[in-house]
Scaffold this motif. Sequence first.
Motif, PDB file in Angstrom:
ATOM      1  N   TYR A 178       0.803  -0.939  -0.066  1.00  0.00           N
ATOM      2  CA  TYR A 178       0.029  -0.312  -0.124  1.00  0.00           C
ATOM      3  C   TYR A 178       0.523   1.297   0.009  1.00  0.00           C
ATOM      4  CZ  TYR A 178      -3.461   3.372   2.228  1.00  0.00           C
ATOM      5  OH  TYR A 178      -3.727   4.598   2.621  1.00  0.00           O
ATOM      6  N   LEU A 179       2.093   1.462   0.730  1.00  0.00           N
ATOM      7  CA  LEU A 179       2.582   2.564   0.840  1.00  0.00           C
ATOM      8  C   LEU A 179       3.782   2.666  -0.672  1.00  0.00           C
ATOM      9  CD1 LEU A 179       4.206   2.207   4.173  1.00  0.00           C
ATOM     10  CD2 LEU A 179       2.097   4.040   3.539  1.00  0.00           C
ATOM     11  N   THR A 180       3.914   1.353  -1.378  1.00  0.00           N
ATOM     12  CA  THR A 180       4.626   1.843  -2.053  1.00  0.00           C
ATOM     13  C   THR A 180       4.480   2.118  -3.392  1.00  0.00           C
ATOM     14  OG1 THR A 180       5.907  -0.181  -1.985  1.00  0.00           O
ATOM     15  CG2 THR A 180       5.692   0.166  -4.595  1.00  0.00           C
ATOM     16  N   ARG A 181       2.418   2.269  -3.416  1.00  0.00           N
ATOM     17  CA  ARG A 181       1.905   2.592  -4.057  1.00  0.00           C
ATOM     18  C   ARG A 181       1.532   3.628  -4.282  1.00  0.00           C
ATOM     19  NH1 ARG A 181      -4.093   3.221  -4.418  1.00  0.00           N
ATOM     20  NH2 ARG A 181      -4.213   2.419  -2.370  1.00  0.00           N
ATOM     21  N   ILE A 182       1.080   4.218  -2.670  1.00  0.00           N
ATOM     22  CA  ILE A 182       1.285   5.215  -2.787  1.00  0.00           C
ATOM     23  C   ILE A 182       2.086   7.043  -2.132  1.00  0.00           C
ATOM     24  CG2 ILE A 182      -1.555   5.039  -2.054  1.00  0.00           C
ATOM     25  CD1 ILE A 182      -0.183   5.729   1.456  1.00  0.00           C
ATOM     26  N   ASP A 183       2.822   6.164  -1.796  1.00  0.00           N
ATOM     27  CA  ASP A 183       4.062   6.870  -0.648  1.00  0.00           C
ATOM     28  C   ASP A 183       5.284   6.306  -1.069  1.00  0.00           C
ATOM     29  OD1 ASP A 183       5.286   9.344   0.353  1.00  0.00           O
ATOM     30  OD2 ASP A 183       4.011   9.346   1.850  1.00  0.00           O
ATOM     31  N   PRO A 184       5.720   5.796  -2.425  1.00  0.00           N
ATOM     32  CA  PRO A 184       6.668   5.163  -2.068  1.00  0.00           C
ATOM     33  C   PRO A 184       8.296   5.312  -1.433  1.00  0.00           C
ATOM     34  CG  PRO A 184       6.555   6.374  -4.387  1.00  0.00           C
ATOM     35  CD  PRO A 184       4.956   6.294  -3.590  1.00  0.00           C
ATOM     36  N   GLY A 185       8.490   6.523  -0.982  1.00  0.00           N
ATOM     37  CA  GLY A 185       9.511   7.203  -0.740  1.00  0.00           C
ATOM     38  C   GLY A 185       9.826   7.087   0.815  1.00  0.00           C
ATOM     39  N   MET A 186       8.403   6.980   1.583  1.00  0.00           N
ATOM     40  CA  MET A 186       8.495   6.491   2.393  1.00  0.00           C
ATOM     41  C   MET A 186       9.364   4.880   3.336  1.00  0.00           C
ATOM     42  SD  MET A 186       4.706   6.404   5.267  1.00  0.00           S
ATOM     43  CE  MET A 186       5.720   5.878   7.244  1.00  0.00           C
ATOM     44  N   LEU A 187       8.712   4.049   2.198  1.00  0.00           N
ATOM     45  CA  LEU A 187       9.796   2.926   2.207  1.00  0.00           C
ATOM     46  C   LEU A 187      11.202   2.947   2.049  1.00  0.00           C
ATOM     47  CD1 LEU A 187       7.426  -0.235   2.230  1.00  0.00           C
ATOM     48  CD2 LEU A 187       8.458   0.728   3.610  1.00  0.00           C
ATOM     49  N   ALA A 188      11.216   3.493   0.487  1.00  0.00           N
ATOM     50  CA  ALA A 188      12.350   3.849   0.070  1.00  0.00           C
ATOM     51  C   ALA A 188      13.687   4.181   0.777  1.00  0.00           C
ATOM     52  CB  ALA A 188      12.260   4.652  -1.555  1.00  0.00           C
ATOM     53  N   GLU A 189      13.044   5.331   1.230  1.00  0.00           N
ATOM     54  CA  GLU A 189      14.181   6.164   2.324  1.00  0.00           C
ATOM     55  C   GLU A 189      14.815   5.382   3.410  1.00  0.00           C
ATOM     56  OE1 GLU A 189      12.472  10.214   2.379  1.00  0.00           O
ATOM     57  OE2 GLU A 189      11.957  10.242  -0.072  1.00  0.00           O
ATOM     58  N   ALA A 190      13.446   4.703   3.931  1.00  0.00           N
ATOM     59  CA  ALA A 190      14.164   3.875   5.217  1.00  0.00           C
ATOM     60  C   ALA A 190      15.830   4.034   5.530  1.00  0.00           C
ATOM     61  CB  ALA A 190      13.110   2.649   5.388  1.00  0.00           C
ATOM     62  N   PRO A 191      16.743   3.814   6.510  1.00  0.00           N
ATOM     63  CA  PRO A 191      17.719   3.433   6.886  1.00  0.00           C
ATOM     64  C   PRO A 191      18.652   2.237   6.153  1.00  0.00           C
ATOM     65  CG  PRO A 191      16.568   4.724   8.150  1.00  0.00           C
ATOM     66  CD  PRO A 191      15.709   4.463   7.556  1.00  0.00           C
ATOM     67  N   SER A 192      17.397   1.179   6.817  1.00  0.00           N
ATOM     68  CA  SER A 192      17.559  -0.426   6.969  1.00  0.00           C
ATOM     69  C   SER A 192      16.276  -1.312   6.524  1.00  0.00           C
ATOM     70  CB  SER A 192      18.034  -0.378   8.160  1.00  0.00           C
ATOM     71  OG  SER A 192      17.360  -0.547   8.807  1.00  0.00           O
ATOM     72  N   GLU A 193      16.587  -1.959   6.757  1.00  0.00           N
ATOM     73  CA  GLU A 193      15.569  -3.708   6.913  1.00  0.00           C
ATOM     74  C   GLU A 193      14.637  -3.307   7.467  1.00  0.00           C
ATOM     75  OE1 GLU A 193      13.224  -5.480   3.557  1.00  0.00           O
ATOM     76  OE2 GLU A 193      14.698  -4.658   3.360  1.00  0.00           O
ATOM     77  N   GLU A 194      15.037  -3.882   8.722  1.00  0.00           N
ATOM     78  CA  GLU A 194      14.678  -3.561   9.975  1.00  0.00           C
ATOM     79  C   GLU A 194      13.095  -2.265  10.592  1.00  0.00           C
ATOM     80  OE1 GLU A 194      15.352  -4.250  15.013  1.00  0.00           O
ATOM     81  OE2 GLU A 194      17.081  -2.958  13.976  1.00  0.00           O
ATOM     82  N   TRP A 195      13.818  -1.317   9.402  1.00  0.00           N
ATOM     83  CA  TRP A 195      13.666  -0.022  10.082  1.00  0.00           C
ATOM     84  C   TRP A 195      12.223   0.429   8.981  1.00  0.00           C
ATOM     85  CZ3 TRP A 195      12.868   3.691  13.849  1.00  0.00           C
ATOM     86  CH2 TRP A 195      12.325   4.352  13.447  1.00  0.00           C
ATOM     87  N   ARG A 196      12.964  -0.590   7.569  1.00  0.00           N
ATOM     88  CA  ARG A 196      10.943  -0.414   6.588  1.00  0.00           C
ATOM     89  C   ARG A 196      10.057  -1.625   6.770  1.00  0.00           C
ATOM     90  NH1 ARG A 196      15.477   0.010   3.400  1.00  0.00           N
ATOM     91  NH2 ARG A 196      16.090  -2.417   3.208  1.00  0.00           N
ATOM     92  N   ASP A 197      10.270  -2.985   8.226  1.00  0.00           N
ATOM     93  CA  ASP A 197       9.721  -3.614   8.672  1.00  0.00           C
ATOM     94  C   ASP A 197       8.979  -2.680   9.837  1.00  0.00           C
ATOM     95  OD1 ASP A 197      10.666  -5.848   7.012  1.00  0.00           O
ATOM     96  OD2 ASP A 197      11.849  -6.766   8.431  1.00  0.00           O
ATOM     97  N   LEU A 198       9.384  -2.463  10.407  1.00  0.00           N
ATOM     98  CA  LEU A 198       8.857  -1.730  11.532  1.00  0.00           C
ATOM     99  C   LEU A 198       7.862  -0.430  10.997  1.00  0.00           C
ATOM    100  CD1 LEU A 198       8.396  -0.349  14.308  1.00  0.00           C
ATOM    101  CD2 LEU A 198      10.526   0.765  14.283  1.00  0.00           C
ATOM    102  N   VAL A 199       7.899   0.206  10.159  1.00  0.00           N
ATOM    103  CA  VAL A 199       7.564   1.366   9.289  1.00  0.00           C
ATOM    104  C   VAL A 199       5.990   0.746   8.444  1.00  0.00           C
ATOM    105  CG1 VAL A 199       6.613   3.066   7.242  1.00  0.00           C
ATOM    106  CG2 VAL A 199       8.783   2.896   8.327  1.00  0.00           C
TER     107      VAL A 199
END
Length: 228
Positions: free
Chosen positions: A123-144
């Motif tokens: 869902y985030l990748t569709r509506i707001d891709p930068g939110m995950l793409a700019e995450a500093p780590s895989e762990e942070w992406r999982d948390l988001v």
Amino acid sequence: MTDSVFFPGAGSFGGEFRPLTQALGPASWMVGYPGRHGRGFGVPAASFDAVVGACADQIVQRAAGPPLLFGHSYGAYVACATAAHLGETGVEVASLVVVGAAAPDRLELPDRAASSPAEAAAYLTRIDPGMLAEAPSEEWRDLVAETTAQDLSLLGGFDPAEVAVLRCPVLAARGAEDPLTSDATIAEWQHVTTGPFAQRTFPGGHSDLLRSPDCAKWLRDSWQAVST
């Protein structure tokens, strides 16, 4: 001096507000959603009403006077409900600013995105891709993704019919390329208040306007108007 209080969107920890808080100065601060400080750092709220209650308590304890409430996406609904809750308890709100969110009566709940972190990430990748793409780590992406799913699940408990009509001015804005809103759906925010209403469309997508100098100026002008 009027406080400006920021309500982040689903899965957000508020970093996207930095340009706006810098534009408004030291009276700007962000509410802390229950459990928002990461895994093992607090317990997420059990209901949408619990989020609203926690936000209202922070404002009562901290704000020096009637605050300007600024909510983005999911945060727009939390801010609106918080403004209504404060009004019912006799606490005045100077203004409500809602960005990247269709009016409550036009809200379409993303139930699939609330079902799991994997669906939330899609869902985030569709509506707001930068939110995950700019995450500093895989762990942070999982948390988001995990936090987004939790927030969207709580949003299912938001009932616009139970939110008292506001008296404060309401300002609504969106990005022209935002897939979650249209000029028509943000125009419907006028019905949540008996006070003045205005709307604005900026270039960009769902969150781009938060980093826009034009949006910062618009918000600063709005803040100065309610501060005088």
